[in-house]
Each structure stands twice: as C-alpha cells, then as structure tokens.
Design a protein around this motif. Structure first.
Motif, short mmCIF file in Angstrom:
data_model
loop_
_atom_site.label_atom_id
_atom_site.label_comp_id
_atom_site.label_asym_id
_atom_site.label_seq_id
_atom_site.Cartn_x
_atom_site.Cartn_y
_atom_site.Cartn_z
N ALA B 235 130.56 -24.09 33.18
CA ALA B 235 131.16 -25.32 33.69
C ALA B 235 132.00 -25.99 32.61
O ALA B 235 133.12 -26.44 32.85
CB ALA B 235 130.07 -26.27 34.18
N LEU B 236 131.43 -26.05 31.39
CA LEU B 236 132.16 -26.71 30.29
C LEU B 236 133.43 -25.94 29.97
O LEU B 236 134.48 -26.54 29.71
CB LEU B 236 131.26 -26.81 29.05
CG LEU B 236 130.13 -27.84 29.14
CD1 LEU B 236 129.23 -27.76 27.93
CD2 LEU B 236 130.70 -29.24 29.29
N GLU B 237 133.33 -24.61 30.00
CA GLU B 237 134.51 -23.79 29.73
C GLU B 237 135.59 -24.05 30.76
O GLU B 237 136.76 -24.22 30.44
CB GLU B 237 134.14 -22.30 29.74
CG GLU B 237 133.54 -21.83 28.42
CD GLU B 237 132.95 -20.44 28.53
OE1 GLU B 237 132.37 -19.98 27.54
OE2 GLU B 237 133.07 -19.82 29.62
N GLN B 238 135.14 -24.13 32.03
CA GLN B 238 136.11 -24.35 33.10
C GLN B 238 136.75 -25.73 32.98
O GLN B 238 137.93 -25.91 33.24
CB GLN B 238 135.43 -24.19 34.47
CG GLN B 238 135.04 -22.74 34.74
CD GLN B 238 134.54 -22.57 36.15
OE1 GLN B 238 134.40 -23.52 36.90
NE2 GLN B 238 134.25 -21.32 36.52
N GLN B 239 135.91 -26.72 32.58
CA GLN B 239 136.47 -28.06 32.44
C GLN B 239 137.51 -28.10 31.33
O GLN B 239 138.56 -28.71 31.45
CB GLN B 239 135.35 -29.08 32.15
CG GLN B 239 135.83 -30.50 32.44
CD GLN B 239 135.02 -31.55 31.72
OE1 GLN B 239 134.14 -31.24 30.92
NE2 GLN B 239 135.34 -32.80 31.98
N ALA B 240 137.16 -27.38 30.21
CA ALA B 240 138.09 -27.33 29.09
C ALA B 240 139.39 -26.66 29.51
O ALA B 240 140.47 -26.99 29.02
CB ALA B 240 137.46 -26.61 27.91
N ALA B 241 139.28 -25.75 30.46
CA ALA B 241 140.47 -25.05 30.93
C ALA B 241 141.29 -25.92 31.88
O ALA B 241 142.31 -25.49 32.39
CB ALA B 241 140.07 -23.74 31.63
N GLY B 242 140.78 -27.12 32.17
CA GLY B 242 141.59 -28.06 32.95
C GLY B 242 141.19 -28.15 34.41
O GLY B 242 141.89 -28.77 35.20
N LEU B 243 140.04 -27.59 34.76
CA LEU B 243 139.61 -27.69 36.14
C LEU B 243 138.99 -29.05 36.43
O LEU B 243 138.33 -29.64 35.58
CB LEU B 243 138.59 -26.58 36.46
CG LEU B 243 139.21 -25.29 37.01
CD1 LEU B 243 140.11 -24.65 35.97
CD2 LEU B 243 138.12 -24.33 37.48
N SER B 244 139.19 -29.53 37.63
CA SER B 244 138.67 -30.83 37.99
C SER B 244 137.17 -30.74 38.28
O SER B 244 136.66 -29.67 38.63
CB SER B 244 139.41 -31.36 39.22
OG SER B 244 138.77 -32.50 39.68
N LEU B 245 136.47 -31.87 38.12
CA LEU B 245 135.02 -31.87 38.30
C LEU B 245 134.65 -31.88 39.78
O LEU B 245 133.59 -31.42 40.16
CB LEU B 245 134.39 -33.08 37.61
CG LEU B 245 134.37 -33.02 36.08
CD1 LEU B 245 133.80 -34.31 35.52
CD2 LEU B 245 133.58 -31.83 35.59
N SER B 246 135.49 -32.46 40.63
CA SER B 246 135.17 -32.49 42.05
C SER B 246 136.38 -31.95 42.82
O SER B 246 137.46 -31.76 42.25
CB SER B 246 134.85 -33.91 42.50
OG SER B 246 135.99 -34.70 42.37
#
Lengths: 268, 303
Positions: B235-246
């Motif tokens: 999840a953290l990796e995806q967030q760092a990649a710019g994905l939105s949380l919701s």
C-alpha cells in the motif's frame, strides 16, 4: 491539577514580574512567549504553556504602548490564561480554549492598567513634595512603590485564579461543547491577522509594499525556513539601500515603483 | 576656574541601569516624569552638593516627559552633558534643558516606535513564536536573550553617544545613517510580514466542490492487497507511486483557492483587517468578531 505552596509562590513572582514589565516594557517578561513559558516552567506544564505562549505571541505581535495610548494587556492575558490552562489539566487539548479566554483577559488587564496609571498620578505629587526638600530617598521610594503596584496588578488576579481552584476552572472548560472549542480554534487561526494588520498599517508605504509581495510568495515554498526568509529579507534591504544610493536620483525615491496592491490599500 | 566635576563611567552605568525603570511611575499627568527623575538621581547627587541645588534639580527633572522608553537613552545622555556644563558654571538654564528634552522626545519616539515595536519585536516574536508553537523551548530563550541584548546595547551606546555629542545631537539625527537604518528595517519588516501572513494566518474552507470517481488503477485497491505487513508495504509503495487512497477524488473549496496561491484567503483576511483598522474599528472588537465568525462558520460547515 492542584499547586503546592512553593509553586504558588513562584506563580506569584512570575505574575509580579509580568505586571512590572507590562508598564516598563524592557525585559519583556510580560510577553506571552516568556510569561506563559515561565508559568509552565514553575508549575511543571512546560510544553502546553509553551505552545500557548507561542500562539498568543502571534496574536499580540502588534500590541504596543504608543505615546499615551494603552495596548491590550499582554501580561494579564498570558499569565491568567496559562494558569487556567495548567489548572484545567487538559494539556495541549486546552490550548485553544485558553486562547479564547486570553482575549477578554487582555481587555480586563487594560482597564486595570488604566486605573493603576491614574493612581500613579498621586504618587508623582508625593515626589514633587519630596523634591522640594531635596529628598532623594523619598523620590526613589514612590517610584519603586509605583512599579510594585503594577506588579501586584497582575500578581493579585493570578493568585485569585489559583485560589478559586482547579475544580471550577476545569468544570468551566469541560462544560464547553465541541462545536465551541473547534470554532474557537478556527477563530484563533484567523485572529493573528489582526496583529499583522496593525503592524502593516504602521509600516506600509508605497516603497516597501513590493517587499511584502515577495515575502508572501516566497513563503509558499515550504522548504525555506523563517530563518532562511530572514536572510533573504536582510539581503534585499541591503541591496535596496545600496542601489538607491547609487541611483543618484534624489534620495532613491522610486516614487513610480508602482505597486497596484499598495495603491489599493492607500486609496481606502 | 575651579576643578571640573565630571560624571564617571560608573555614574553613567548606574544611570543606564536606572533608565530601565523609566516607565515605572507612568501616569496620566506627566507620564514618564517620575522615572526620568529616578534615572537622573546619581547625576544630581554627583553634580550638586547643596540642598537648594539638589531640590531645584529634582524639581526640574520632574517636568513632563514621554517618549519611547529605549530612545530616551540618547536624550538622557545629552541631558547629562548639559547638567555637567551647568554644574561647572556654564549658563545652561532650566528652559534650555527642558527644551532639549521636549525637542528630542517627539522625533526620537518617531524612530523608536517603528524600529522596536513594529520591526524588531514582530520579527523576533514571530520567529520565536513559530518555534514555541512546535513545542521548542528555544523559542522563548531566543526571544528573551536577543531582545535584551539588543535593547541593553542600544540603550548604553546611545546614552554614551548622547553624552559625548552633548547639545550637538539634534543635528546628528538628520544624518543619513539613521534614515538608512529606518528604511532597511521597514523593508525587512514588510518582507517578513508578507511571509508570516502566508505561513501563519490560517483560513481553511471545508465545503466540497466536486467528487470525481477515479478510474481503476488510479487508486489503491484495498481488497486486493496481500495480508499482514506485506500488504502495508504494498500500500505504501502504491501511495508513493501516486495512487489515491480512495476511489473518489474530493476537491474542496480550499484546494481550489490553494491552486491560485496557497494562503490567499489569509492574505485577503489581513487586508480586510487593515481596512477595518483604518475605519477605526477597535482591534479587540475585531478579535472577538473573528472568534464569533469561526464558531458560526464551523456550525454551518463552511470551515
């Protein structure tokens, strides 16, 4: 929380110093950032009081005694609100409601200082009498009494608040509903604007408005700390003064250095 | 001529220390007069020996006086020089001394107020306060030390300057250096104020302007994450990649304003306050009013 006797004595001393400084304006023990921190230090609530002091300081930036005018009283506002914060025992949570209490306290302190300054008029007449006799001691005595009276102006209310005790103060704070404390916190974020507005009104001229704009825009770069911004500001001031001397066109009077914002403000 | 009476450095230090208390008996009749006399006492003691002379000197220095407390120092210096000449027989009368005091107190207050109250204090105060608000004890220490060092040095050196320049000080004040300092201070002050308004006036609007459903792959799909620590890592990796949380992108009014320039609402509020001040609205009324606005706007979910 309740305070022991030593803490109460220390609170009294801090309040007394703040009261003295409220008139002297020299060491600045009455400035919120110092007064609140000292109250926090002697009562063992350093961090919440420190944060309260910093926040109040922001609000009080533009408060100053100019000529015979009297500013809102920072001394009573900071000492009393810090004591209330400590007695309330809510720690950091209590900071925003303590700030809301501080404002009416500043007005109360203002009234007290006007009363004390009026009483001091009588003391000056005692000094006149002493001067006629060439009595140095008496002149000094009445001057020192006047300073002590200013100290007591804050110290007595401070001790009164301590005497009422933690119970009533805590009840008062806990009976405040959430919407009120949240709303006050939001208001607290905005009231600092008043202090800035007072300072800007005193300093602003057409010539210096562009520097306000530069400062505002550079501050959006969150990597630059305030110290960094200070360095840029000093550099700009030095450059400007040096250039305006070289310019040779009068005293560097760049009257046509037009800034639309400044014009709008000036035309109000 | 008989031997000259001079004020020693020790006398002048004692006077400098006493001038700290110049506002102590501030009163509505003659303002700083008591503190002024209190400050002058060591000089009067040294310069005048008879009771009549001392009484006259005390009375002379209980006349009306009021200026910025720090810039009183150069005036004290000049007055010391004048009293010294008078005690040594020069024809300096009461009117001359009172004239120098009154003549200097107005223009000097005009320098002291903007330099100390509107430049040094807000800048130091704001720096220190921003440290203190994060719980950093260096804030108050920095403020206290810097303020008092600046103040004490200023008071000592300007008093000495006044004492040495004597009655010539009034001419020196029109010189260029002081003008430069005043202008430089106001440039620095305005610059810092600009940044402070941006950083510290907080106006946050909460109304939602738009909610946009995001495409698949633009947000973290929480159901498809591996379980346990591995899932958190992904999840953290995806967030760092710019994905939105919701899966919904919420834009508030605040986001829209910030995209113009962050802090715009705070700036507008400050300008409004300046305008109200010019309309003679009391600052206390404005402060209380802003608290009311905060509560009301919060209740109607605008903030």
């Amino acid at each position: 929380m309740d305070l022991n006797i030593i803490q109460i004595i220390l609170v009294f001393i801090v309040a007394f110093l703040a009261g003295m400084e409220g008139i002297l304006d020299e060491f600045h023990f009455h400035q919120p950032i110092i007064a609140c921190t000292l109250i926090g230090l002697v009562t063992g609530n350093l961090v919440p009081c420190l944060i309260l002091g910093g926040t109040l300081q922001m609000i009080a930036l533009g408060w100053a005694n100019i000529g015979a005018a009297v500013a809102p009283d920072a001394a009573l506002a900071s000492v009393a609100s810090a004591i209330i914060l400590v007695l309330g025992g809510q720690g950091r949570e209590g900071v925003s409601s303590a700030i809301a209490i501080a404002v009416p306290l500043a007005v109360a302190g203002l009234l007290l200082t006007i009363i004390v300054r009026t009483i001091a008029t009588a003391f000056v007449h005692f000094m006149d009498a002493a001067a006629k006799e060439g009595n140095f001691r008496k002149v000094e005595f009445w001057h020192i009494i006047a300073i002590c009276m200013q100290g007591l102006r804050i110290a007595i209310p401070a001790i009164l608040i301590v005497a009422i005790g933690a119970g009533p103060v805590r009840n008062l704070l806990e009976s405040m509903p959430n919407w009120l404390t949240d709303g006050l916190a939001i208001g607290g974020g905005m009231v600092v604007a008043v202090g800035y507005a007072m300072v800007i009104n005193m300093m602003a001229t057409k010539e210096v408005w562009p520097f306000f704009a530069i400062g505002f825009v550079l501050a959006t770069v969150s990597d630059i700390t305030l110290i960094g911004l200070g360095a840029i500001g000093v550099a700009l001031a030095l450059i400007y003064i040096a250039l305006s001397k070289q310019g040779g066109s009068g005293n560097g009077g760049n009257g046509n250095f037009g800034d639309p914002l400044g014009d709008i403000i000036d035309n109000y | 001529m008989a031997e000259q009476i001079k004020l020693s450095k020790k006398d002048r230090i004692s006077i400098w220390w006493r001038s700290t208390f110049i506002q102590g008996s501030w009163n509505y009749e003659r303002m700083q007069n008591g503190g002024w006399a209190f400050t002058m006492i060591p000089a009067i003691k040294k310069l005048y020996k008879t009771k009549e002379d001392r009484a006259a000197a005390l009375q002379r220095h209980l006349e009306f006086f009021n200026t910025h407390p720090y810039v009183a120092s150069p005036i004290i210096g000049v007055t010391l020089a004048l009293e010294e000449e008078r005690a040594n027989g020069a024809p300096v009368d009461d009117v001359a001394i009172q004239g120098v005091k009154v003549g200097m107190m107005g223009p000097l207050a005009g320098i002291g107020d903007p330099v100390f109250w509107f430049t040094v204090k807000p800048i130091l105060g704001a720096l220190a306060a921003s440290l203190a608000m994060t719980g950093n004890i260096l804030g108050p220490i920095l403020y206290f030390v810097l303020w008092n060092v600046i103040r004490m040095l200023f008071m000592w050196y300007t008093q000495e300057f006044g004492y040495k320049a004597g009655s010539r000080i009034t001419d020196d004040l029109s010189g260029g250096l002081l003008q430069d300092i005043t202008k430089g201070a106001s440039i620095l002050g305005m610059f810092i104020l600009g940044s402070l308004v941006n950083r510290w006036v907080s106006v946050q609007f909460t109304p939602v302007v738009s909610e946009v459903k995001l495409d698949k792959g633009a947000y973290i799909d929480w159901d498809k994450l591996p379980s346990g620590a591995e899932g958190i890592r992904t999840a953290l990796e995806q967030q760092a990649a710019g994905l939105s949380l919701s899966d919904v992108k919420v834009t508030t009014l605040q986001n829209n304003l910030d995209s113009l320039i962050p802090g715009l609402a705070g700036l507008l509020l400050t300008l409004l306050c300046m305008w109200l001040l010019k309309k003679k609205v009391s600052p206390i009324v404005m402060i209380l009013g802003l608290f009311v606005v905060g509560i009301v706007f919060h209740l109607i979910h605008l903030m």
